[in-house]
Design an enzyme around this catalytic site. Structure first.
Site, PDB file in Angstrom:
ATOM      1  N   ASP A  29      27.294  39.900  41.405  1.00  0.00           N
ATOM      2  CA  ASP A  29      26.821  39.787  42.657  1.00  0.00           C
ATOM      3  C   ASP A  29      25.136  38.389  41.863  1.00  0.00           C
ATOM      4  O   ASP A  29      25.048  37.461  42.499  1.00  0.00           O
ATOM      5  CB  ASP A  29      25.751  40.320  43.396  1.00  0.00           C
ATOM      6  CG  ASP A  29      27.478  41.233  44.296  1.00  0.00           C
ATOM      7  OD1 ASP A  29      28.654  40.431  43.868  1.00  0.00           O
ATOM      8  OD2 ASP A  29      27.307  42.021  44.715  1.00  0.00           O
ATOM      9  N   VAL A  30      24.800  38.973  40.793  1.00  0.00           N
ATOM     10  CA  VAL A  30      23.701  38.501  40.059  1.00  0.00           C
ATOM     11  C   VAL A  30      24.478  36.917  39.806  1.00  0.00           C
ATOM     12  O   VAL A  30      23.405  36.268  40.010  1.00  0.00           O
ATOM     13  CB  VAL A  30      22.404  39.061  38.769  1.00  0.00           C
ATOM     14  CG1 VAL A  30      22.280  38.120  38.209  1.00  0.00           C
ATOM     15  CG2 VAL A  30      22.262  40.612  40.269  1.00  0.00           C
ATOM     16  N   THR A  32      25.980  35.630  41.166  1.00  0.00           N
ATOM     17  CA  THR A  32      26.627  34.527  41.944  1.00  0.00           C
ATOM     18  C   THR A  32      25.489  33.838  42.701  1.00  0.00           C
ATOM     19  O   THR A  32      25.519  32.610  42.772  1.00  0.00           O
ATOM     20  CB  THR A  32      27.911  35.545  43.037  1.00  0.00           C
ATOM     21  OG1 THR A  32      29.042  35.680  42.626  1.00  0.00           O
ATOM     22  CG2 THR A  32      27.887  34.327  44.371  1.00  0.00           C
ATOM     23  N   ASP A  65      29.542  30.537  38.417  1.00  0.00           N
ATOM     24  CA  ASP A  65      31.486  30.415  39.153  1.00  0.00           C
ATOM     25  C   ASP A  65      31.935  31.200  38.718  1.00  0.00           C
ATOM     26  O   ASP A  65      33.008  31.952  39.286  1.00  0.00           O
ATOM     27  CB  ASP A  65      30.527  29.522  40.479  1.00  0.00           C
ATOM     28  CG  ASP A  65      32.106  29.494  40.929  1.00  0.00           C
ATOM     29  OD1 ASP A  65      31.810  30.192  42.070  1.00  0.00           O
ATOM     30  OD2 ASP A  65      32.279  28.346  40.845  1.00  0.00           O
ATOM     31  N   ASP A  68      31.354  34.870  37.547  1.00  0.00           N
ATOM     32  CA  ASP A  68      31.323  36.082  37.550  1.00  0.00           C
ATOM     33  C   ASP A  68      32.330  37.029  38.562  1.00  0.00           C
ATOM     34  O   ASP A  68      32.398  37.987  38.236  1.00  0.00           O
ATOM     35  CB  ASP A  68      30.486  36.035  39.293  1.00  0.00           C
ATOM     36  CG  ASP A  68      30.898  34.523  39.699  1.00  0.00           C
ATOM     37  OD1 ASP A  68      32.560  34.499  40.192  1.00  0.00           O
ATOM     38  OD2 ASP A  68      30.598  34.255  41.397  1.00  0.00           O
ATOM     39  N   GLY A  69      33.527  36.066  38.320  1.00  0.00           N
ATOM     40  CA  GLY A  69      34.864  37.061  38.935  1.00  0.00           C
ATOM     41  C   GLY A  69      35.491  37.980  37.102  1.00  0.00           C
ATOM     42  O   GLY A  69      35.932  38.775  37.777  1.00  0.00           O
ATOM     43  N   SER A  79      35.870  43.920  44.684  1.00  0.00           N
ATOM     44  CA  SER A  79      36.183  43.860  46.147  1.00  0.00           C
ATOM     45  C   SER A  79      36.457  43.388  46.919  1.00  0.00           C
ATOM     46  O   SER A  79      36.507  41.770  46.310  1.00  0.00           O
ATOM     47  CB  SER A  79      35.394  44.997  46.589  1.00  0.00           C
ATOM     48  OG  SER A  79      34.258  44.315  46.581  1.00  0.00           O
ATOM     49  N   ASP A  86      31.310  35.987  47.319  1.00  0.00           N
ATOM     50  CA  ASP A  86      31.766  34.805  46.185  1.00  0.00           C
ATOM     51  C   ASP A  86      32.485  33.565  47.183  1.00  0.00           C
ATOM     52  O   ASP A  86      31.704  32.378  46.341  1.00  0.00           O
ATOM     53  CB  ASP A  86      32.681  35.228  45.198  1.00  0.00           C
ATOM     54  CG  ASP A  86      32.478  34.061  44.343  1.00  0.00           C
ATOM     55  OD1 ASP A  86      31.733  33.264  43.631  1.00  0.00           O
ATOM     56  OD2 ASP A  86      33.567  33.104  43.964  1.00  0.00           O
ATOM     57  N   ASP A  90      30.071  29.326  47.514  1.00  0.00           N
ATOM     58  CA  ASP A  90      30.773  27.996  47.278  1.00  0.00           C
ATOM     59  C   ASP A  90      30.746  27.163  47.897  1.00  0.00           C
ATOM     60  O   ASP A  90      30.496  26.643  47.501  1.00  0.00           O
ATOM     61  CB  ASP A  90      32.116  28.942  46.359  1.00  0.00           C
ATOM     62  CG  ASP A  90      32.663  29.615  45.488  1.00  0.00           C
ATOM     63  OD1 ASP A  90      31.391  29.355  44.702  1.00  0.00           O
ATOM     64  OD2 ASP A  90      33.797  29.694  45.172  1.00  0.00           O
TER      65      ASP A  90
END
Length: 206
Positions: A29-30, A32, A65, A68-69, A79, A86, A90
């Site tokens: 999350d950070v 993102t 971007d 993060d995944g 999740s 995300d 985007d």
């Protein structure tokens, strides 16, 4: 097109980096959120006419971007909430980049050509909506000639070669509209087959 064909290879390449960032205490999350702030900076750079620096900034924006995944996967925190966050961010990042291009054209080009990136962005949002709505209904709505990766590549060309920016935007608009038609037809076809199957089942039971 590239999204589907290259995603697996890219994920394998960035997985070790994601593991390293996880060990450093970085969360998906950070990353993102960092990418979002970087997209704002990119919009200002492009809007003020520094197109080649805007290209560099856009490349830098793509790094969080991309990672993060991988961080979410490494930490076991993948999740639906994370995927929703995300995907939403985007769209926000895309809007900032196209907004920066609109700002640049409005300041430097005569007439109404500044509306062109707005039209491209609108078509891109419809493309994303068709996929989201199609998948919500249980259909495969991926694919098309102009997905996010292709848009990224073409925008990069327009920023590196400013004389090509407007022609590139026209190409993007045409190809994105074709993608809208492709995705709509793909979902419509699946829904039609399902409808006929349900009708045939109902008639057989009757």
């Amino acid at each position: 097109m590239f999204d589907g064909n290259w995603r697996e290879a890219v994920e394998k390449a960035v997985d070790p980096v994601g593991e390293g960032l996880r060990k450093m205490g970085m969360s998906a999350d950070v990353l993102t959120v960092i990418g979002t702030f970087m997209s704002v900076a990119t919009a200002f750079i492009i809007g003020n006419g520094y197109l080649r620096w805007g290209f560099v900034a856009m490349l830098a924006t793509g790094v969080p971007d991309l990672l993060d995944g991988a961080v979410a996967k490494a930490s076991g925190s993948s999740s639906k909430r994370g995927a929703f966050f995300d995907s939403s961010i985007d769209r926000v990042s895309d809007a900032f980049v196209f907004g920066g291009i609109t700002w640049y054209l409005a300041s430097n080009e005569p007439g109404r050509i500044s509306v062109l990136p707005v039209a491209v962005m609108a078509a891109a949002l419809i493309t994303s909506y068709l996929r989201a709505k199609g998948e919500l209904l249980g259909y495969d709505a991926k694919g098309g000639i102009m997905e996010r990766a292709e848009r990224f590549i073409l925008i990069s060309v327009g920023l590196v070669f400013p004389d090509l920016l407007i022609p590139v935007l026209w190409v993007m608009l045409v190809l994105t509209c074709i993608t809208v038609i492709q995705r709509f037809h793909k979902v419509w076809k699946q829904a039609t087959v399902e409808m006929h199957a349900d009708r045939a089942k109902t008639e057989s039971l009757g």
